[in-house]
Design a protein around this motif. Structure first.
Motif, mmCIF file in Angstrom:
data_model
loop_
_atom_site.group_PDB
_atom_site.id
_atom_site.type_symbol
_atom_site.label_atom_id
_atom_site.label_comp_id
_atom_site.label_asym_id
_atom_site.label_seq_id
_atom_site.Cartn_x
_atom_site.Cartn_y
_atom_site.Cartn_z
ATOM 1 N N ARG A 103 -5.627 -50.348 -40.372
ATOM 2 C CA ARG A 103 -5.949 -49.517 -39.217
ATOM 3 C C ARG A 103 -5.060 -48.274 -39.176
ATOM 4 O O ARG A 103 -5.520 -47.167 -38.892
ATOM 5 C CB ARG A 103 -5.818 -50.317 -37.924
ATOM 6 N N PHE A 104 -3.793 -48.442 -39.490
ATOM 7 C CA PHE A 104 -2.846 -47.328 -39.522
ATOM 8 C C PHE A 104 -3.306 -46.264 -40.518
ATOM 9 O O PHE A 104 -3.353 -45.076 -40.203
ATOM 10 C CB PHE A 104 -1.453 -47.856 -39.888
ATOM 11 N N LEU A 105 -3.676 -46.689 -41.723
ATOM 12 C CA LEU A 105 -4.123 -45.752 -42.753
ATOM 13 C C LEU A 105 -5.460 -45.111 -42.386
ATOM 14 O O LEU A 105 -5.645 -43.904 -42.564
ATOM 15 C CB LEU A 105 -4.214 -46.453 -44.108
ATOM 16 N N GLN A 106 -6.371 -45.900 -41.874
ATOM 17 C CA GLN A 106 -7.674 -45.354 -41.483
ATOM 18 C C GLN A 106 -7.511 -44.311 -40.374
ATOM 19 O O GLN A 106 -8.119 -43.236 -40.433
ATOM 20 C CB GLN A 106 -8.615 -46.476 -41.030
ATOM 21 N N ASN A 107 -6.709 -44.619 -39.376
ATOM 22 C CA ASN A 107 -6.459 -43.658 -38.299
ATOM 23 C C ASN A 107 -5.794 -42.393 -38.831
ATOM 24 O O ASN A 107 -6.117 -41.285 -38.406
ATOM 25 C CB ASN A 107 -5.608 -44.282 -37.191
ATOM 26 N N GLY A 108 -4.858 -42.551 -39.746
ATOM 27 C CA GLY A 108 -4.188 -41.397 -40.342
ATOM 28 C C GLY A 108 -5.145 -40.507 -41.110
ATOM 29 O O GLY A 108 -5.091 -39.274 -41.013
ATOM 30 N N LEU A 109 -6.029 -41.111 -41.871
ATOM 31 C CA LEU A 109 -7.014 -40.338 -42.624
ATOM 32 C C LEU A 109 -7.943 -39.561 -41.700
ATOM 33 O O LEU A 109 -8.359 -38.445 -42.009
ATOM 34 C CB LEU A 109 -7.831 -41.251 -43.542
ATOM 35 N N GLN A 110 -8.257 -40.126 -40.566
ATOM 36 C CA GLN A 110 -9.160 -39.488 -39.616
ATOM 37 C C GLN A 110 -8.439 -38.532 -38.650
ATOM 38 O O GLN A 110 -9.086 -37.821 -37.892
ATOM 39 C CB GLN A 110 -9.926 -40.553 -38.811
ATOM 40 N N GLY A 111 -7.108 -38.532 -38.684
ATOM 41 C CA GLY A 111 -6.351 -37.663 -37.797
ATOM 42 C C GLY A 111 -6.214 -38.195 -36.385
ATOM 43 O O GLY A 111 -5.787 -37.472 -35.497
ATOM 44 N N LYS A 112 -6.544 -39.446 -36.175
ATOM 45 C CA LYS A 112 -6.470 -40.014 -34.826
ATOM 46 C C LYS A 112 -5.022 -40.135 -34.370
ATOM 47 O O LYS A 112 -4.156 -40.547 -35.125
ATOM 48 C CB LYS A 112 -7.134 -41.388 -34.790
ATOM 49 N N TYR A 113 -4.784 -39.757 -33.139
ATOM 50 C CA TYR A 113 -3.490 -39.867 -32.468
ATOM 51 C C TYR A 113 -2.430 -38.925 -33.040
ATOM 52 O O TYR A 113 -1.278 -38.992 -32.638
ATOM 53 C CB TYR A 113 -2.963 -41.305 -32.490
ATOM 54 N N ALA A 114 -2.792 -38.067 -33.973
ATOM 55 C CA ALA A 114 -1.801 -37.183 -34.569
ATOM 56 C C ALA A 114 -2.195 -35.718 -34.463
ATOM 57 O O ALA A 114 -1.374 -34.871 -34.162
ATOM 58 C CB ALA A 114 -1.580 -37.549 -36.035
ATOM 59 N N HIS A 115 -3.430 -35.425 -34.732
ATOM 60 C CA HIS A 115 -3.903 -34.042 -34.713
ATOM 61 C C HIS A 115 -5.417 -34.045 -34.580
ATOM 62 O O HIS A 115 -6.017 -35.074 -34.345
ATOM 63 C CB HIS A 115 -3.465 -33.288 -35.974
ATOM 64 N N TYR A 116 -6.001 -32.892 -34.741
ATOM 65 C CA TYR A 116 -7.447 -32.763 -34.593
ATOM 66 C C TYR A 116 -8.164 -33.650 -35.613
ATOM 67 O O TYR A 116 -7.694 -33.830 -36.729
ATOM 68 C CB TYR A 116 -7.846 -31.297 -34.800
ATOM 69 N N GLN A 117 -9.306 -34.175 -35.228
ATOM 70 C CA GLN A 117 -10.070 -35.070 -36.097
ATOM 71 C C GLN A 117 -10.360 -34.406 -37.438
ATOM 72 O O GLN A 117 -11.019 -33.369 -37.501
ATOM 73 C CB GLN A 117 -11.389 -35.426 -35.414
ATOM 74 N N THR A 118 -9.876 -34.997 -38.513
ATOM 75 C CA THR A 118 -9.959 -34.409 -39.837
ATOM 76 C C THR A 118 -11.395 -34.093 -40.247
ATOM 77 O O THR A 118 -11.652 -33.056 -40.858
ATOM 78 C CB THR A 118 -9.311 -35.352 -40.871
#
Length: 159
Positions: free
Chosen positions: A4-19
């Motif tokens: 889930r951490f990696l998937q969210n990171g790839l999608q930009g969730k909770y960090a920046h605009y949706q990739t």
């Protein structure tokens, strides 16, 4: 949890605009504008992001891609795409690669080394997350400088 951490990171969730929405609403001509105060056009950033995303995905498939002989090989020769078709294909390539990376992040064996290497799939996916995140910020900045931010279907948030 790591999936889930990696998937969210790839999608930009909770960090920046949706990739997967970085390039929404940007036409190919504007993508080639290199604004004053920016080293790259959106087109150049997209090309570069695709280059390394594809490279990392090939490594994850144990294809052993050849590293570029010169760092400039991962950048296009021009700040402008040659056509709307080329730009659209490059955006599609990016989105498909992002989808493939997200699928990789859902696998169970993320902590096992690949082909005797020290790096694991999780390590390589983190490199991709960091690389895409860094350049996503540049895309947002360049789009703001050319008056093309936020995307018409998004909001001002880039956090």
């Amino acid at each position: 949890m790591i999936n889930r951490f990696l998937q969210n990171g790839l999608q930009g969730k909770y960090a920046h605009y949706q990739t997967d929405m970085l390039f929404n609403g940007l036409n190919w001509e504007m993508a080639g504008e290199r604004p004053e105060g920016s080293h790259h056009s959106v087109w150049e950033l997209l090309f570069h992001m695709n280059y390394w995303q594809d490279f990392i995905l090939a490594e994850l498939q144990e294809e052993n891609p050849e590293s570029p002989k010169d760092p400039s090989d991962s950048w296009p020769g021009s700040p402008f795409p040659s056509s709307e078709k080329e730009y659209t294909e490059m955006v599609t390539q990016f989105l498909k690669g992002l989808g493939r990376a997200t699928q990789q992040a859902s696998k169970d064996s993320l902590e096992e080394s690949l082909g005797g290497r020290k790096r694991t799939p999780a390590d390589m996916l983190m490199v991709l997350i960091n690389h895409n995140s860094y350049h996503a910020g540049q895309v947002v900045y360049a789009r703001r400088l050319i008056g093309a931010w936020p995307p018409p279907d998004g909001d001002e948030s880039d956090e």
